[in-house]
Scaffold this motif. Structure first.
Motif, PDB file in Angstrom:
ATOM      1  N   VAL A  31     -30.334  -4.887  48.449  1.00 44.70           N
ATOM      2  CA  VAL A  31     -31.575  -5.225  49.159  1.00 44.70           C
ATOM      3  C   VAL A  31     -31.721  -6.746  49.269  1.00 44.70           C
ATOM      4  O   VAL A  31     -32.156  -7.264  50.311  1.00 44.70           O
ATOM      5  CB  VAL A  31     -32.791  -4.614  48.441  1.00 44.70           C
ATOM      6  N   SER A  34     -29.755  -7.864  52.049  1.00 49.88           N
ATOM      7  CA  SER A  34     -30.412  -7.469  53.292  1.00 49.88           C
ATOM      8  C   SER A  34     -31.502  -8.458  53.687  1.00 49.88           C
ATOM      9  O   SER A  34     -31.645  -8.816  54.859  1.00 49.88           O
ATOM     10  CB  SER A  34     -31.007  -6.066  53.140  1.00 49.88           C
ATOM     11  N   SER A  37     -29.859 -11.587  54.931  1.00 47.06           N
ATOM     12  CA  SER A  37     -29.151 -11.375  56.197  1.00 47.06           C
ATOM     13  C   SER A  37     -30.088 -11.369  57.396  1.00 47.06           C
ATOM     14  O   SER A  37     -29.744 -11.859  58.468  1.00 47.06           O
ATOM     15  CB  SER A  37     -28.378 -10.053  56.142  1.00 47.06           C
ATOM     16  N   THR A  38     -31.272 -10.795  57.236  1.00 49.51           N
ATOM     17  CA  THR A  38     -32.188 -10.618  58.369  1.00 49.51           C
ATOM     18  C   THR A  38     -33.314 -11.645  58.406  1.00 49.51           C
ATOM     19  O   THR A  38     -34.158 -11.589  59.296  1.00 49.51           O
ATOM     20  CB  THR A  38     -32.805  -9.206  58.324  1.00 49.51           C
ATOM     21  N   SER A 154     -27.879  -1.136  51.434  1.00 55.24           N
ATOM     22  CA  SER A 154     -26.921  -1.890  52.238  1.00 55.24           C
ATOM     23  C   SER A 154     -26.954  -1.538  53.726  1.00 55.24           C
ATOM     24  O   SER A 154     -26.565  -2.360  54.562  1.00 55.24           O
ATOM     25  CB  SER A 154     -25.498  -1.652  51.703  1.00 55.24           C
ATOM     26  N   PRO A 158     -31.426  -3.430  55.745  1.00 55.31           N
ATOM     27  CA  PRO A 158     -31.343  -4.508  56.730  1.00 55.31           C
ATOM     28  C   PRO A 158     -31.702  -4.101  58.147  1.00 55.31           C
ATOM     29  O   PRO A 158     -31.999  -4.965  58.974  1.00 55.31           O
ATOM     30  CB  PRO A 158     -29.857  -4.929  56.643  1.00 55.31           C
ATOM     31  N   THR A 159     -31.675  -2.811  58.446  1.00 58.72           N
ATOM     32  CA  THR A 159     -31.970  -2.376  59.814  1.00 58.72           C
ATOM     33  C   THR A 159     -33.378  -1.832  59.989  1.00 58.72           C
ATOM     34  O   THR A 159     -33.807  -1.608  61.124  1.00 58.72           O
ATOM     35  CB  THR A 159     -30.970  -1.292  60.253  1.00 58.72           C
ATOM     36  N   THR A 162     -36.484  -4.252  55.682  1.00 63.53           N
ATOM     37  CA  THR A 162     -36.683  -5.701  55.568  1.00 63.53           C
ATOM     38  C   THR A 162     -37.248  -6.336  56.848  1.00 63.53           C
ATOM     39  O   THR A 162     -38.091  -7.227  56.746  1.00 63.53           O
ATOM     40  CB  THR A 162     -35.380  -6.399  55.142  1.00 63.53           C
TER      41      THR A 162
END
Length: 531
Positions: A31, A34, A37-38, A154, A158-159, A162
């Motif tokens: 997490v 994530s 990443s975003t 994972s 992220p999609t 978050t």
């Protein structure tokens, strides 16, 4: 041969608690990655204003993060193999926590880039080390449900989760809180991971510095090209062409070095001898393209066409995330209980996902949340089936020494596919927007009766609202142009959604052919009685 794990006695309550804590800690580290990443996709505009960075400078933050992450997927397995997964997982968690907290300490461009590089490499480390630890610490019969739980952090986070949380933070607080949210998550993860005292394996591996340098050059060059190529019209720009050639040259030299020119290899124990893994690696490219491409298109459509706020655009994917999470768990439990081939649910996942993109390709400017809910639910259901199947199929029969390198390569494949997806879809959107705008504008010819009537109707409405009669004509023309632009954007997004459907139609026979070429292996069965 598959990894052999001896049957274990019935665990005691402290052992069960320790297992749950370790699993929770691993999911939380995913997490954290994530969130990092975003972060910039949601907080971009607010952050730009605060740090006074240009668009080009801001773009380097994402490029630095992604290049470091790609490099980390190939380098982190070396440390995991040499130092054991748990120390690497804890070190990566600490680095990710500190780099996230340090992001807000200075507005200096170089400092932010450094923090993003640390976040990218640490994110790759926790993903590789965490998944390796799961496979080595727990018996094979438990892996379907364990990998499903890891995918919550994972793949689902992220999609869906978050972006929603980050949109709320941006609208109600500030972008700083996106990165600060990693601090409590990291602390809790470290506390959970303290419960792991099990032994894994140890191996001495020398660091191949030349290969790492080549990986870094290739990752930085090709990440820049994928992120900025559309903006500079790809190879019409000299420095994009130069960076592409530099990246490809670095990859060629790396392959030559790995194939025999160096005593120390970046991948000393290759997983590519396993035909199941080779096939899963090819599929990971397509899966990464679909996952990241759709995750890019859907919020962008909501923001640019439907005029959603950051919070609304973020929460749009939450129902899909709930279905994704439930499907991950159901697929994991189903594979674990039934003992079927892990790859069996994957075709159904592809069909559901492609169907969702087909429905989204029919969206209009008047579409609302109710119109998008059903295709987004189908998307979540399809992704849940696809990713659990693919993960289990790729890793269940890899030997222990090859496992971290296999996980790194597989994650690299998903990331490369994702970069290609966002880069190509952005280019496709830009070009289709220009084309559709031209086509629509060609119908607005002077003297057209329908056009004149529409302009007069808009001018009358503006005049009724008190606008001066002298300027109503120009204002009506401006309103009509905005309507044309919005319609052109909508058509372009619909075509981009349809392009993902066509990708699967083309990719499906290619993947079937690659399965035959890469070799077959007998069905992988997940036994409920241990391996």
């Amino acid at each position: 041969m598959s990894r052999q794990i001896e049957p274990r006695p019935v665990p005691t309550k402290p052992e069960v608690l320790g297992t749950a804590l370790v699993l929770t800690g691993i999911v939380l580290t995913a997490v954290m990655d994530s969130i990092a990443s975003t972060a910039l996709s949601i907080g971009r505009l607010d952050m730009l204003g605060d740090i006074h960075a240009t668009t080009d400078e801001f773009a380097t933050f994402d490029i630095a993060f992604l290049a470091a992450k790609l490099t980390g997927f190939l380098v982190a397995p070396l440390f995991v193999a040499a130092l054991k997964p748990t120390p690497c997982l804890r070190a990566g968690t600490v680095a990710l926590l500190l780099a996230s907290a340090a992001m807000i300490s200075s507005a200096d461009i170089a400092w932010i880039e450094f923090c993003r590089i640390v976040q990218g490499f640490a994110g790759a480390t926790v993903l590789v080390a965490g998944q390796t630890l799961l496979f080595l610490r727990f018996p094979s019969r438990q892996q379907p449900i364990l990998q499903a739980l890891l995918a919550l952090g994972s793949v689902m986070a992220p999609t869906t989760v978050t972006p929603a949380l980050q949109g709320w933070l941006v609208d109600h607080l500030s972008w700083d809180w996106i990165f600060l949210s990693n601090v409590p998550v990291g602390i809790v993860a470290l506390v959970m991971l303290a419960a792991d005292r099990g032994q894994a394996f140890r191996d001495k591996i020398r660091i191949p510095y030349i290969q790492i340098a080549l990986v870094g050059i290739a990752a930085a060059s090709l990440t820049y090209v994928s992120q900025q190529g559309s903006r500079f019209d790809w190879f019409d720009d000299g420095h994009v062409t130069l960076l592409t050639l530099s990246g490809l040259l670095a990859i060629i030299l790396l392959l030559l070095w790995e194939l025999g020119f160096a005593p120390d290899r970046l991948i000393p124990t290759s997983p590519l001898g396993d035909p199941d893994f080779r096939f899963a690696l090819v599929v990971s490219l397509v899966a990464g393209f679909a996952l990241s491409g759709s995750a890019f298109l859907i919020p962008a459509f909501a923001l640019n066409v439907l005029a959603f706020t950051a919070t609304d655009a973020g929460t749009l994917l939450l129902p899909s995330g709930v279905i994704l999470g439930c499907t991950l768990l159901v697929a994991g439990v189903g594979i674990q209980k039934s003992g079927i081939n892990p790859l069996a649910p994957a075709p159904a996942g592809v069909v559901f996902f492609a169907t969702a993109m087909w429905f989204l390709s029919g969206s209009t400017t008047d579409s609302g949340v109710a119109d998008l809910e059903f295709p987004l639910l189908l998307r979540g259901f399809g992704l849940g089936l696809l990713f659990v199947s693919l993960t289990l199929f790729a890793f269940m029969r890899l030997p222990a020494k090859a496992l971290p390198f296999g996980i790194g390569l597989f994650d690299l494949g998903k990331q490369v596919g994702g970069l290609a997806g966002t880069g190509l879809l952005q280019t496709y959107l830009d070009r289709q927007l220009a084309y559709n705008r031209t086509i629509l504008a060609s119908h607005l010819a002077t003297g057209d009766v329908a056009l004149e009537q529409r302009l007069k109707a808009v001018a009358d409405q503006l005049g009724a609202r008190g606008l001066d009669g002298v300027v109503t004509g120009k204002a009506a023309l401006s309103v009509l142009r905005q309507a044309v632009d919005r319609q052109a954007i909508t058509i372009s997004f619909d075509e981009a959604f349809l392009a993902i459907v066509l990708l699967f139609l083309v990719a499906a026979p290619c993947l079937i052919l690659s399965r035959r070429l890469l070799g077959r292996r007998s069905a992988v069965h997940v036994s409920t009685s241990g391996v």
